[in-house]
Design an enzyme around this catalytic site. Structure first.
Site, PDB file in Angstrom:
ATOM      1  CB  THR A 148      -0.566  -0.167   0.914  1.00 20.07           C
ATOM      2  OG1 THR A 148      -1.620   1.628   1.763  1.00 20.07           O
ATOM      3  CG2 THR A 148       0.261  -0.021   2.426  1.00 20.07           C
ATOM      4  CG  ASP A 149      -1.235   4.960  -1.385  1.00 19.61           C
ATOM      5  OD1 ASP A 149      -1.525   4.356   0.183  1.00 19.61           O
ATOM      6  OD2 ASP A 149      -1.879   5.701  -1.958  1.00 19.61           O
ATOM      7  CD  GLU A 150      -3.885   3.530   4.529  1.00 19.45           C
ATOM      8  OE1 GLU A 150      -3.091   3.379   5.559  1.00 19.45           O
ATOM      9  OE2 GLU A 150      -4.244   3.484   3.922  1.00 19.45           O
ATOM     10  CE1 TYR A 173      -3.360  -2.690   5.536  1.00 23.42           C
ATOM     11  CE2 TYR A 173      -3.248   0.149   5.286  1.00 23.42           C
ATOM     12  CZ  TYR A 173      -3.888  -1.568   4.527  1.00 23.42           C
ATOM     13  OH  TYR A 173      -3.568  -1.413   3.562  1.00 23.42           O
ATOM     14  CE  LYS A 177      -0.260  -4.996   2.758  1.00 24.66           C
ATOM     15  NZ  LYS A 177      -0.486  -5.836   2.816  1.00 24.66           N
TER      16      LYS A 177
HETATM   17  P1  NAD Z   1      -9.636  -7.331   1.955  1.00 27.79           P
HETATM   18  O1  NAD Z   1      -9.950  -6.786   3.549  1.00 27.79           O
HETATM   19  O2  NAD Z   1     -10.846  -7.619   1.159  1.00 27.79           O
HETATM   20  O3  NAD Z   1      -9.380  -9.099   1.866  1.00 27.79           O
HETATM   21  C1  NAD Z   1      -8.378 -10.047   2.453  1.00 27.79           C
HETATM   22  C2  NAD Z   1      -8.701 -10.989   2.545  1.00 27.79           C
HETATM   23  O4  NAD Z   1      -7.212 -12.056   3.204  1.00 27.79           O
HETATM   24  C3  NAD Z   1     -10.254 -11.630   3.035  1.00 27.79           C
HETATM   25  O5  NAD Z   1     -11.234 -12.476   2.149  1.00 27.79           O
HETATM   26  C4  NAD Z   1     -10.003 -12.464   4.286  1.00 27.79           C
HETATM   27  O6  NAD Z   1      -9.967 -13.441   4.762  1.00 27.79           O
HETATM   28  C5  NAD Z   1      -8.031 -13.146   3.744  1.00 27.79           C
HETATM   29  N1  NAD Z   1      -7.124 -12.978   4.976  1.00 27.79           N
HETATM   30  C6  NAD Z   1      -7.656 -12.412   5.893  1.00 27.79           C
HETATM   31  N2  NAD Z   1      -6.352 -12.564   7.034  1.00 27.79           N
HETATM   32  C7  NAD Z   1      -6.186 -14.509   6.539  1.00 27.79           C
HETATM   33  C8  NAD Z   1      -5.435 -14.862   6.760  1.00 27.79           C
HETATM   34  N3  NAD Z   1      -4.685 -15.429   8.046  1.00 27.79           N
HETATM   35  N4  NAD Z   1      -4.482 -15.879   6.161  1.00 27.79           N
HETATM   36  C9  NAD Z   1      -5.431 -16.394   5.228  1.00 27.79           C
HETATM   37  N5  NAD Z   1      -6.066 -15.528   4.677  1.00 27.79           N
HETATM   38  C10 NAD Z   1      -6.078 -14.634   5.234  1.00 27.79           C
HETATM   39  O7  NAD Z   1      -8.170  -6.847   1.466  1.00 27.79           O
HETATM   40  P2  NAD Z   1      -8.130  -5.512   0.488  1.00 27.79           P
HETATM   41  O8  NAD Z   1      -8.948  -4.688  -0.033  1.00 27.79           O
HETATM   42  O9  NAD Z   1      -9.424  -6.924  -0.705  1.00 27.79           O
HETATM   43  O10 NAD Z   1      -6.568  -5.985   0.223  1.00 27.79           O
HETATM   44  C11 NAD Z   1      -5.908  -6.745  -0.465  1.00 27.79           C
HETATM   45  C12 NAD Z   1      -4.477  -6.205  -0.860  1.00 27.79           C
HETATM   46  O11 NAD Z   1      -4.179  -5.027  -0.715  1.00 27.79           O
HETATM   47  C13 NAD Z   1      -4.011  -6.209   1.000  1.00 27.79           C
HETATM   48  O12 NAD Z   1      -2.790  -6.819   1.127  1.00 27.79           O
HETATM   49  C14 NAD Z   1      -3.863  -4.509   1.500  1.00 27.79           C
HETATM   50  O13 NAD Z   1      -2.888  -4.545   2.422  1.00 27.79           O
HETATM   51  C15 NAD Z   1      -3.243  -4.460  -0.656  1.00 27.79           C
HETATM   52  N6  NAD Z   1      -4.185  -2.812  -0.899  1.00 27.79           N
HETATM   53  C16 NAD Z   1      -5.570  -2.637  -0.761  1.00 27.79           C
HETATM   54  C17 NAD Z   1      -6.015  -1.186  -1.080  1.00 27.79           C
HETATM   55  C18 NAD Z   1      -7.298  -0.885  -1.273  1.00 27.79           C
HETATM   56  O14 NAD Z   1      -7.770   0.360  -1.157  1.00 27.79           O
HETATM   57  N7  NAD Z   1      -7.852  -1.930  -0.664  1.00 27.79           N
HETATM   58  C19 NAD Z   1      -4.876  -0.709  -1.819  1.00 27.79           C
HETATM   59  C20 NAD Z   1      -3.268  -0.807  -1.352  1.00 27.79           C
HETATM   60  C21 NAD Z   1      -3.154  -1.987  -0.841  1.00 27.79           C
HETATM   61  O1  DAU Z   2      -4.368   3.992   0.041  1.00 26.50           O
HETATM   62  C1  DAU Z   2      -3.906   2.621   0.556  1.00 26.50           C
HETATM   63  C2  DAU Z   2      -4.955   1.870   1.575  1.00 26.50           C
HETATM   64  O2  DAU Z   2      -6.565   2.471   1.047  1.00 26.50           O
HETATM   65  C3  DAU Z   2      -5.051   0.712   1.559  1.00 26.50           C
HETATM   66  O3  DAU Z   2      -4.146   0.380   2.380  1.00 26.50           O
HETATM   67  C4  DAU Z   2      -6.161   0.254   2.547  1.00 26.50           C
HETATM   68  O4  DAU Z   2      -6.332  -1.679   2.812  1.00 26.50           O
HETATM   69  C5  DAU Z   2      -7.654   0.670   2.522  1.00 26.50           C
HETATM   70  O5  DAU Z   2      -8.364   0.088   3.358  1.00 26.50           O
HETATM   71  C6  DAU Z   2      -7.764   2.070   2.179  1.00 26.50           C
HETATM   72  O6  DAU Z   2      -7.570   2.877   3.089  1.00 26.50           O
HETATM   73  P1  DAU Z   2      -7.719   4.279   3.446  1.00 26.50           P
HETATM   74  O7  DAU Z   2      -8.187   4.478   5.417  1.00 26.50           O
HETATM   75  O8  DAU Z   2      -7.562   5.494   2.900  1.00 26.50           O
HETATM   76  O9  DAU Z   2      -9.345   3.334   3.659  1.00 26.50           O
HETATM   77  P2  DAU Z   2     -10.438   4.114   3.925  1.00 26.50           P
HETATM   78  O10 DAU Z   2     -12.170   3.691   2.680  1.00 26.50           O
HETATM   79  O11 DAU Z   2     -10.880   3.033   5.102  1.00 26.50           O
HETATM   80  O12 DAU Z   2     -10.827   5.859   4.040  1.00 26.50           O
HETATM   81  C7  DAU Z   2     -10.859   6.347   2.737  1.00 26.50           C
HETATM   82  C8  DAU Z   2     -11.187   8.100   3.708  1.00 26.50           C
HETATM   83  O13 DAU Z   2     -12.591   8.272   4.059  1.00 26.50           O
HETATM   84  C9  DAU Z   2      -9.764   8.157   4.633  1.00 26.50           C
HETATM   85  O14 DAU Z   2      -9.222   9.398   4.780  1.00 26.50           O
HETATM   86  C10 DAU Z   2     -11.246   8.169   5.988  1.00 26.50           C
HETATM   87  C11 DAU Z   2     -12.359   8.592   5.430  1.00 26.50           C
HETATM   88  N1  DAU Z   2     -13.594   7.944   5.638  1.00 26.50           N
HETATM   89  C12 DAU Z   2     -13.891   6.612   5.841  1.00 26.50           C
HETATM   90  C13 DAU Z   2     -14.915   6.327   5.884  1.00 26.50           C
HETATM   91  C14 DAU Z   2     -15.048   4.657   6.403  1.00 26.50           C
HETATM   92  C15 DAU Z   2     -14.446   9.109   6.222  1.00 26.50           C
HETATM   93  O15 DAU Z   2     -14.540  10.285   6.457  1.00 26.50           O
HETATM   94  N2  DAU Z   2     -16.053   8.108   6.509  1.00 26.50           N
HETATM   95  C16 DAU Z   2     -15.793   6.890   6.868  1.00 26.50           C
HETATM   96  O16 DAU Z   2     -17.006   5.782   7.618  1.00 26.50           O
END
Ligand code: NAD
Ligand code: DAU
Length: 367
Positions: A148-150, A173, A177
């Site tokens: 992630t970019d975080e 988180y 990561k």
């Molecule tokens: P998600 O939470 O939707 O899915 C995570 C999956 O991992 C689920 O199916 C869960 O059951 C499985 N999991 C969790 N713990 C586990 C374990 N111990 N063993 C096996 N499986 C397990 O997550 P996502 O949003 O699809 O993110 C996927 C990946 O991408 C993550 O590594 C996250 O850090 C990264 N990422 C997400 C975003 C985003 O915006 N969602 C952006 C950048 C990077």
């Molecule tokens: O940047 C990549 C990341 O993006 C991933 O690594 C994470 O897995 C993914 O969850 C996401 O993280 P964020 O914290 O940016 O996403 P989230 O959707 O939780 O929140 C997006 C923005 O919206 C953040 O500034 C918080 C705000 N927010 C979020 C929720 C859930 C609100 O204002 N209200 C809300 O109810």
């Protein structure tokens, strides 16, 4: 290491029942040019994992023995070893993680276990399994680590995260990561494990769990609930449609250099409140709900502790070196996403039942 030397016969996808993982499995089986191998989806099915997301894939590609689901934990070394042996795994694409920042603030332990120990377990099993008779690790294998970019921290009004930006994670988180990224690169540097790594910005699209901003807001709008905006609503995220992320990961797998990191982003920065207003217009139009009525539900709530202000990715490296680019505009991607949530009420019902509901009520009360 060029694509020609990589096998991609038996790809282990971890976390394939989650949001990005399930979209990536669909992409590999249905859209990725040149992939004809098998996919093994290893997922423990936490609240965020839903096997229903891949029911059609299971029926179709399970029957032709190109798709297999294995229910288990990436922290369980004996189980992970058995999967590597059973399927002769030559490629890992590691999505599995605890992924929600708010949950990491309320309960960090699961994040350390899965994101740190789970990644370590996978890396170490790959290192042992891919060791050849001469003690060297086979270089036609690949471990692609999804991050992630975080990990880069938070930006002010200007500037971008590049691959050279020092790590500065600020939530449990992102710290977990960052730790997994360091382990992946350490295994590449120390043992010669063929590793590529990508750091991506915020994804959105179908099958995203409704705890994340976009699906949470869409469903709350449809159900006439409050729209909780953290702090002043001016935090900025860089949004990328999940299908563009899939294509970027596949591009890195094919052409990326071993031991290298690639940033992936949308070049699409939005303040949360401005994004919400665009989303309101789309939902209002598609669901026939008065936009002003939806807007009236915007509720400013207490800020997320340590809330990162701005993320913005410089993804010029993957564009320049590997030829990837975004293809889906924000407008198009949001329309698609709203259509998908409107068309899939049974998926929503299914994923919201049980543990998720209890967890949300315990930690936040009714939302
Ligand atoms: P998600 O939470 O939707 O899915 C995570 C999956 O991992 C689920 O199916 C869960 O059951 C499985 N999991 C969790 N713990 C586990 C374990 N111990 N063993 C096996 N499986 C397990 O997550 P996502 O949003 O699809 O993110 C996927 C990946 O991408 C993550 O590594 C996250 O850090 C990264 N990422 C997400 C975003 C985003 O915006 N969602 C952006 C950048 C990077
Ligand atoms: O940047 C990549 C990341 O993006 C991933 O690594 C994470 O897995 C993914 O969850 C996401 O993280 P964020 O914290 O940016 O996403 P989230 O959707 O939780 O929140 C997006 C923005 O919206 C953040 O500034 C918080 C705000 N927010 C979020 C929720 C859930 C609100 O204002 N209200 C809300 O109810």
């Amino acid at each position: 290491m060029s694509r020609n030397m990589r096998a991609f016969k038996n790809i282990l996808i971890t976390g394939g029942a989650g949001f990005i993982g399930c979209n990536f499995i669909r992409f590999l089986l249905e859209k990725a040019d040149g992939f004809s191998g098998r996919i093994i989806n290893l997922d423990v099915l936490t609240y965020a994992g839903n096997s229903m997301s891949l029911a059609d894939i299971e029926a179709h590609y399970g029957a032709s023995r190109r798709y297999f689901f294995e229910h288990g934990d990436i922290c369980d070394r004996a189980f992970v070893e058995s999967i590597f042996k059973k399927y002769d795994i030559d490629t890992v694409v590691h999505f599995a993680a605890e992924s929600h920042v708010d949950r990491s603030i309320l309960g960090p332990e699961a994040f350390i276990k899965t994101n740190v120990m789970g990644t370590f377990t996978l890396l170490d099993v790959a290192r042992n399994t891919w060791k050849a008779a001469d003690g060297n690790i086979r270089q036609d294998a690949l471990f692609h680590h999804i991050s992630t970019d975080e990990v880069y921290g938070s930006l002010g009004d200007t500037g971008f995260f590049t691959e050279a930006t020092p790590y500065d994670p600020r939530s449990p988180y992102s710290a977990s990561k960052a730790s997994s990224d360091h382990l992946a690169m350490a295994y590449s540097h120390t043992y010669g494990l063929p590793v590529t790594l990508s750091n991506c910005s915020n994804n959105y699209g179908p099958y995203q769990f409704p705890e994340k901003l976009i699906p949470l807001m869409i469903l709350n709008m449809l159900e006439g609930k409050a729209l909780p905006v953290y702090g002043d609503g001016k935090n900025i995220r860089d949004w990328l449609y999940v299908e563009d992320h899939n294509a970027a990961v596949w591009t890195i797998m094919q052409k990326g250099a071993s031991g290298k990191t690639y940033n992936i982003g949308g070049e699409n920065e939005w303040e949360n409140i401005k994004l919400l207003n665009v989303l309101i217009d789309i939902v209002s139009k598609k669901a026939g709900i008065d936009a002003d009525k939806i807007r009236g539900a915007i509720t400013y709530v207490k800020d997320r502790p340590g809330h990162d202000r701005r993320y913005a990715i410089d993804c010029s490296k993957i564009k320049r070196e590997l030829g990837w680019k975004q293809t889906v505009s924000f407008e198009e991607g949001l329309e698609h996403t709203v259509d998908w949530y409107l068309a899939n009420p049974s998926w929503i019902e299914n994923i919201r039942s049980g543990e998720y509901q209890h967890w949300i009520k315990r930690n936040y009360g009714e939302r």
